[in-house]
Design a protein around this motif. Structure first.
Motif, PDB file in Angstrom:
ATOM      1  N   PHE A 263       9.006  -8.375 -12.820  1.00 53.64           N
ATOM      2  CA  PHE A 263       8.494  -8.944 -14.208  1.00 53.64           C
ATOM      3  C   PHE A 263       7.404  -9.777 -13.982  1.00 53.64           C
ATOM      4  O   PHE A 263       7.443 -10.435 -13.234  1.00 53.64           O
ATOM      5  CB  PHE A 263       9.613  -9.796 -14.780  1.00 53.64           C
ATOM      6  N   LEU A 264       6.286  -9.241 -14.915  1.00 48.78           N
ATOM      7  CA  LEU A 264       5.086  -9.969 -14.883  1.00 48.78           C
ATOM      8  C   LEU A 264       4.908 -10.547 -16.304  1.00 48.78           C
ATOM      9  O   LEU A 264       5.139 -10.031 -17.411  1.00 48.78           O
ATOM     10  CB  LEU A 264       3.962  -9.114 -14.714  1.00 48.78           C
ATOM     11  N   ASP A 265       4.349 -11.726 -16.504  1.00 51.57           N
ATOM     12  CA  ASP A 265       3.998 -12.302 -17.743  1.00 51.57           C
ATOM     13  C   ASP A 265       2.577 -11.692 -18.116  1.00 51.57           C
ATOM     14  O   ASP A 265       1.962 -11.008 -17.446  1.00 51.57           O
ATOM     15  CB  ASP A 265       3.612 -13.715 -17.518  1.00 51.57           C
ATOM     16  N   SER A 266       2.481 -11.678 -19.324  1.00 52.45           N
ATOM     17  CA  SER A 266       1.392 -11.027 -20.091  1.00 52.45           C
ATOM     18  C   SER A 266       0.136 -11.625 -19.285  1.00 52.45           C
ATOM     19  O   SER A 266      -0.119 -12.879 -18.849  1.00 52.45           O
ATOM     20  CB  SER A 266       1.144 -11.401 -21.504  1.00 52.45           C
ATOM     21  N   LEU A 267      -1.065 -10.785 -19.142  1.00 60.03           N
ATOM     22  CA  LEU A 267      -2.145 -11.160 -18.502  1.00 60.03           C
ATOM     23  C   LEU A 267      -3.499 -11.217 -19.428  1.00 60.03           C
ATOM     24  O   LEU A 267      -3.388 -10.425 -20.530  1.00 60.03           O
ATOM     25  CB  LEU A 267      -2.537  -9.872 -17.343  1.00 60.03           C
ATOM     26  N   ASP A 268      -4.826 -11.817 -19.131  1.00 61.84           N
ATOM     27  CA  ASP A 268      -5.958 -11.485 -19.830  1.00 61.84           C
ATOM     28  C   ASP A 268      -6.205 -10.180 -19.677  1.00 61.84           C
ATOM     29  O   ASP A 268      -5.896  -9.557 -18.977  1.00 61.84           O
ATOM     30  CB  ASP A 268      -6.656 -12.586 -19.661  1.00 61.84           C
ATOM     31  N   GLU A 269      -7.431  -9.808 -20.692  1.00 65.45           N
ATOM     32  CA  GLU A 269      -7.521  -8.361 -20.679  1.00 65.45           C
ATOM     33  C   GLU A 269      -8.266  -7.950 -19.337  1.00 65.45           C
ATOM     34  O   GLU A 269      -7.905  -6.738 -18.888  1.00 65.45           O
ATOM     35  CB  GLU A 269      -8.907  -8.321 -21.576  1.00 65.45           C
TER      36      GLU A 269
ATOM     37  N   SER B 176      11.602  -9.487 -27.269  1.00 69.50           N
ATOM     38  CA  SER B 176      12.852  -9.969 -27.531  1.00 69.50           C
ATOM     39  C   SER B 176      13.940  -9.642 -26.629  1.00 69.50           C
ATOM     40  O   SER B 176      15.009 -10.350 -26.417  1.00 69.50           O
ATOM     41  CB  SER B 176      13.591  -9.343 -29.095  1.00 69.50           C
ATOM     42  N   GLU B 177      13.662  -8.575 -25.950  1.00 65.56           N
ATOM     43  CA  GLU B 177      14.811  -8.183 -25.046  1.00 65.56           C
ATOM     44  C   GLU B 177      14.505  -8.409 -23.380  1.00 65.56           C
ATOM     45  O   GLU B 177      15.179  -8.297 -22.387  1.00 65.56           O
ATOM     46  CB  GLU B 177      14.800  -6.502 -24.717  1.00 65.56           C
ATOM     47  N   ARG B 178      13.413  -9.294 -23.004  1.00 60.42           N
ATOM     48  CA  ARG B 178      13.021  -9.680 -21.839  1.00 60.42           C
ATOM     49  C   ARG B 178      14.163 -10.386 -21.154  1.00 60.42           C
ATOM     50  O   ARG B 178      14.479 -10.086 -19.887  1.00 60.42           O
ATOM     51  CB  ARG B 178      11.751 -10.250 -21.714  1.00 60.42           C
ATOM     52  N   ALA B 179      14.723 -11.643 -21.678  1.00 59.90           N
ATOM     53  CA  ALA B 179      15.468 -12.423 -21.036  1.00 59.90           C
ATOM     54  C   ALA B 179      16.733 -11.601 -20.441  1.00 59.90           C
ATOM     55  O   ALA B 179      17.402 -11.597 -19.578  1.00 59.90           O
ATOM     56  CB  ALA B 179      16.037 -13.554 -21.849  1.00 59.90           C
ATOM     57  N   ARG B 180      17.223 -10.620 -21.430  1.00 62.41           N
ATOM     58  CA  ARG B 180      18.588 -10.044 -21.078  1.00 62.41           C
ATOM     59  C   ARG B 180      18.172  -8.813 -19.916  1.00 62.41           C
ATOM     60  O   ARG B 180      18.947  -8.556 -19.128  1.00 62.41           O
ATOM     61  CB  ARG B 180      18.787  -9.197 -22.499  1.00 62.41           C
TER      62      ARG B 180
ATOM     63  N   LEU C 263       7.507  -4.681 -15.005  1.00 55.04           N
ATOM     64  CA  LEU C 263       7.486  -4.503 -16.437  1.00 55.04           C
ATOM     65  C   LEU C 263       6.749  -5.671 -16.741  1.00 55.04           C
ATOM     66  O   LEU C 263       7.130  -6.769 -16.373  1.00 55.04           O
ATOM     67  CB  LEU C 263       8.937  -4.862 -16.916  1.00 55.04           C
ATOM     68  N   LEU C 264       5.773  -5.418 -17.343  1.00 52.96           N
ATOM     69  CA  LEU C 264       4.626  -6.422 -17.846  1.00 52.96           C
ATOM     70  C   LEU C 264       4.425  -7.004 -19.180  1.00 52.96           C
ATOM     71  O   LEU C 264       4.388  -5.815 -20.074  1.00 52.96           O
ATOM     72  CB  LEU C 264       3.189  -5.868 -17.192  1.00 52.96           C
ATOM     73  N   GLY C 265       4.803  -8.071 -19.643  1.00 54.45           N
ATOM     74  CA  GLY C 265       4.765  -8.495 -20.896  1.00 54.45           C
ATOM     75  C   GLY C 265       5.883  -9.519 -21.379  1.00 54.45           C
ATOM     76  O   GLY C 265       6.637  -9.783 -20.336  1.00 54.45           O
TER      77      GLY C 265
ATOM     78  N   ALA D  21       0.756  -1.046  -0.020  1.00 51.98           N
ATOM     79  CA  ALA D  21       0.097  -0.109   0.050  1.00 51.98           C
ATOM     80  C   ALA D  21       0.759   1.148  -0.110  1.00 51.98           C
ATOM     81  O   ALA D  21       0.528   2.322  -0.561  1.00 51.98           O
ATOM     82  CB  ALA D  21      -0.947  -0.096   1.275  1.00 51.98           C
ATOM     83  N   ASP D  22       2.085   1.247   0.516  1.00 54.71           N
ATOM     84  CA  ASP D  22       2.960   2.229   0.672  1.00 54.71           C
ATOM     85  C   ASP D  22       3.929   2.240  -0.629  1.00 54.71           C
ATOM     86  O   ASP D  22       4.806   3.346  -0.590  1.00 54.71           O
ATOM     87  CB  ASP D  22       3.837   2.399   1.912  1.00 54.71           C
ATOM     88  N   GLU D  23       3.823   1.699  -1.505  1.00 54.80           N
ATOM     89  CA  GLU D  23       4.645   1.707  -2.730  1.00 54.80           C
ATOM     90  C   GLU D  23       4.057   2.432  -3.765  1.00 54.80           C
ATOM     91  O   GLU D  23       2.911   2.457  -4.105  1.00 54.80           O
ATOM     92  CB  GLU D  23       4.863   0.008  -3.241  1.00 54.80           C
ATOM     93  N   ILE D  24       5.109   2.982  -4.338  1.00 57.06           N
ATOM     94  CA  ILE D  24       4.662   3.558  -5.566  1.00 57.06           C
ATOM     95  C   ILE D  24       5.000   2.779  -7.010  1.00 57.06           C
ATOM     96  O   ILE D  24       6.096   2.608  -7.136  1.00 57.06           O
ATOM     97  CB  ILE D  24       5.440   5.124  -5.747  1.00 57.06           C
ATOM     98  N   ILE D  25       3.706   2.077  -7.450  1.00 57.02           N
ATOM     99  CA  ILE D  25       4.226   1.244  -8.575  1.00 57.02           C
ATOM    100  C   ILE D  25       3.766   2.016  -9.947  1.00 57.02           C
ATOM    101  O   ILE D  25       3.175   2.783 -10.263  1.00 57.02           O
ATOM    102  CB  ILE D  25       2.801   0.242  -8.534  1.00 57.02           C
ATOM    103  N   VAL D  26       5.075   1.857 -10.463  1.00 57.39           N
ATOM    104  CA  VAL D  26       5.243   2.256 -11.858  1.00 57.39           C
ATOM    105  C   VAL D  26       5.368   1.258 -13.022  1.00 57.39           C
ATOM    106  O   VAL D  26       6.204   0.429 -12.957  1.00 57.39           O
ATOM    107  CB  VAL D  26       6.555   3.287 -11.998  1.00 57.39           C
ATOM    108  N   LEU D  27       4.126   1.061 -13.863  1.00 60.26           N
ATOM    109  CA  LEU D  27       3.715  -0.219 -14.553  1.00 60.26           C
ATOM    110  C   LEU D  27       4.235   0.236 -15.971  1.00 60.26           C
ATOM    111  O   LEU D  27       3.754   1.262 -16.578  1.00 60.26           O
ATOM    112  CB  LEU D  27       2.657  -0.426 -14.346  1.00 60.26           C
ATOM    113  N   HIS D  28       5.050  -0.481 -16.462  1.00 60.37           N
ATOM    114  CA  HIS D  28       5.356  -0.522 -17.911  1.00 60.37           C
ATOM    115  C   HIS D  28       4.575  -1.823 -18.575  1.00 60.37           C
ATOM    116  O   HIS D  28       4.999  -2.999 -18.325  1.00 60.37           O
ATOM    117  CB  HIS D  28       6.789  -0.564 -18.329  1.00 60.37           C
ATOM    118  N   ALA D  29       3.681  -1.635 -19.488  1.00 59.59           N
ATOM    119  CA  ALA D  29       2.937  -2.697 -19.934  1.00 59.59           C
ATOM    120  C   ALA D  29       3.084  -2.792 -21.552  1.00 59.59           C
ATOM    121  O   ALA D  29       2.938  -1.833 -22.205  1.00 59.59           O
ATOM    122  CB  ALA D  29       1.294  -2.673 -19.800  1.00 59.59           C
ATOM    123  N   GLY D  30       3.649  -4.201 -21.903  1.00 59.56           N
ATOM    124  CA  GLY D  30       3.528  -4.089 -23.494  1.00 59.56           C
ATOM    125  C   GLY D  30       5.094  -4.750 -23.866  1.00 59.56           C
ATOM    126  O   GLY D  30       5.853  -5.255 -22.950  1.00 59.56           O
TER     127      GLY D  30
END
Length: 415
Positions: free
Chosen positions: A274-280, A257-261, A252-254, A214-223
């Motif tokens: 890191f999060l894997d892709s999610l349903d809609e 080609s660069e994810r593994a690195r 980082l969600l999704g 609750a006290d974290e600032i979540i900065v989400l990059h999706a794609g």
């Protein structure tokens, strides 16, 4: 080359356009491949050499093609060529107009060539989502020889298409001024928000389900996590946030080609997740529960593409933070919307500081989020985008009909 059920990149737009045309009374047929992006892997089951189905009233013909494990250079080129050959040798029927999507450029080139060589040529429209020439220049890949080859191919494809649709006014300027595409061939149709109106979510419950405090600032990059996103900047920002004891966590969600690195690079950085892709449904919930939605671009990337994630971000009603070069398309879109803030690309300290400022100011975050939603409703609705597309395609189909009439009259006179 990208179509539903892929959920990122071009696929949501190609899917909604095909279904939108069908709902407006157009007989619509799609020639595509099997879902493979952004993982660059084919599904483990159900992949045949060819298959056909009807989805939401649209005939979808899928053709298996070569999917490179590392989508760069020659491997990526071979992937595009293999799909282009499959698409060009498929049965097209007798369409009133043919719509090609770039990317993939070389697949489109092969299909333009087929159209030109056909006894009865059909009007061809090219839908440009990315400009390859700019991409090579701005990411610094390939060298001067490859850049000249790519510019030659791109120029030929566009000049030999009957119409070219771009997703931003800046693309139109590049095509006319640098690639010599006649202005009267170019139409601008912005990408629309492909997600439905987001449902109300219990942000606290969603955050708990992802393990976000609750006290974290979540900065989400999706794609997509590719070269042009330059996400090593985010890893370094996470490292800096961790060293400072900041409340910021970068998610980082999704895939891509660069994810593994990037995963390897962030191995000792707890402030990067890191999060894997999610349903809609979960995807929309994650965006709604985040504090800040991030667009990050590699330094030097200013004009090559309009990030498709922006349309989804504006729908979420959360503030957008863009780490990008000044004067580029992404900066102009975020500032024009009023829905976010911009910091320089490749400046992790600036990224952390601005994320902290927005995340800690509840009133500011709410105001920016509401401005983004307003911009989406006024400028990025699916109905307006597909209506405009219908006009463009109907105009090309009408020109094709007139050309057929003229050819018929000419043959009659010769007889």
């Amino acid at each position: 080359m990208n179509y539903r059920p892929e959920s990122t990149g071009n696929a949501p737009y190609t899917g909604s356009l095909a279904e939108g045309l069908h709902s407006r009374g157009w007989g619509t047929k799609v020639i595509t491949t099997y879902p493979h992006y952004p993982s660059w892997r084919l599904p483990s089951e159900g992949v045949r050499w060819s298959s056909s189905s009807v989805d939401a009233g649209v005939r979808v013909d899928r053709k298996r093609h070569y999917v490179p494990k590392v989508p760069r250079g020659l491997h990526r080129l071979l992937g595009e060529i293999s799909f282009g050959l499959r698409a060009a040798t498929a049965r097209w029927g007798r369409p009133d107009v043919v719509l090609l999507v770039s990317p993939a450029l070389f697949s489109s080139a092969i299909c333009v060539l087929r159209s030109k060589l056909a006894p009865r040529r059909r009007p061809v429209v090219l839908w440009v989502q990315d400009v390859y020439t700019l991409g090579l220049e701005e990411t610094g890949q390939g060298g001067k020889v490859l850049a000249r080859v790519m510019a030659t191919v791109e120029r030929w494809v566009m000049r030999n298409s009957d119409g070219v649709v771009v997703i931003h006014e800046r693309f139109a300027e590049v095509l006319s001024q640098r690639l010599g595409v006649p202005e009267d061939k170019i139409s601008v149709v912005r990408n629309w928000t492909h997600l439905p109106e987001p449902p109300a979510v219990d942000r606290e419950a969603v955050r708990k389900s992802f393990g976000w405090g609750a006290d974290e600032i979540i900065v989400l990059h999706a794609g997509n996590m590719g070269v042009k996103q330059g996400l090593e900047n985010v890893v370094e920002a996470g490292r800096l946030a961790q060293d400072r004891g900041s409340a910021v966590r970068f998610v980082l969600l999704g895939g891509g080609s660069e994810r593994a690195r990037l995963v390897e690079l962030a191995g000792d950085v707890a402030a990067v997740e890191f999060l894997d892709s999610l349903d809609e449904e979960r995807y929309q919930a994650a965006m709604a529960a985040a504090d800040v939605l991030l667009v990050n671009e590699k330094a030097g990337v200013a004009t090559m593409a309009v990030p498709s994630k922006l349309t989804s971000y504006f729908s979420a009603g959360r503030p957008v933070l863009a780490a990008t070069d000044p004067g580029g398309i992404t900066e102009s879109e975020v500032l024009r919307s009023g829905g976010g803030a911009v910091v320089p690309a490749a400046d992790p300290a600036a990224l952390v500081e601005r994320a902290e400022q927005i995340g800690a100011d509840v009133a500011l975050a709410a105001r920016l989020g509401e401005q983004g939603r307003k911009f989406r409703l006024e400028h990025l609705t699916e109905e307006a985008g597909i209506d405009r597309y219908t006009e463009v395609l109907a105009g090309q189909a009408a020109r094709g009909t007139r050309s057929k009439v003229r050819r018929s009259r000419s043959r009659s006179q010769e007889d």
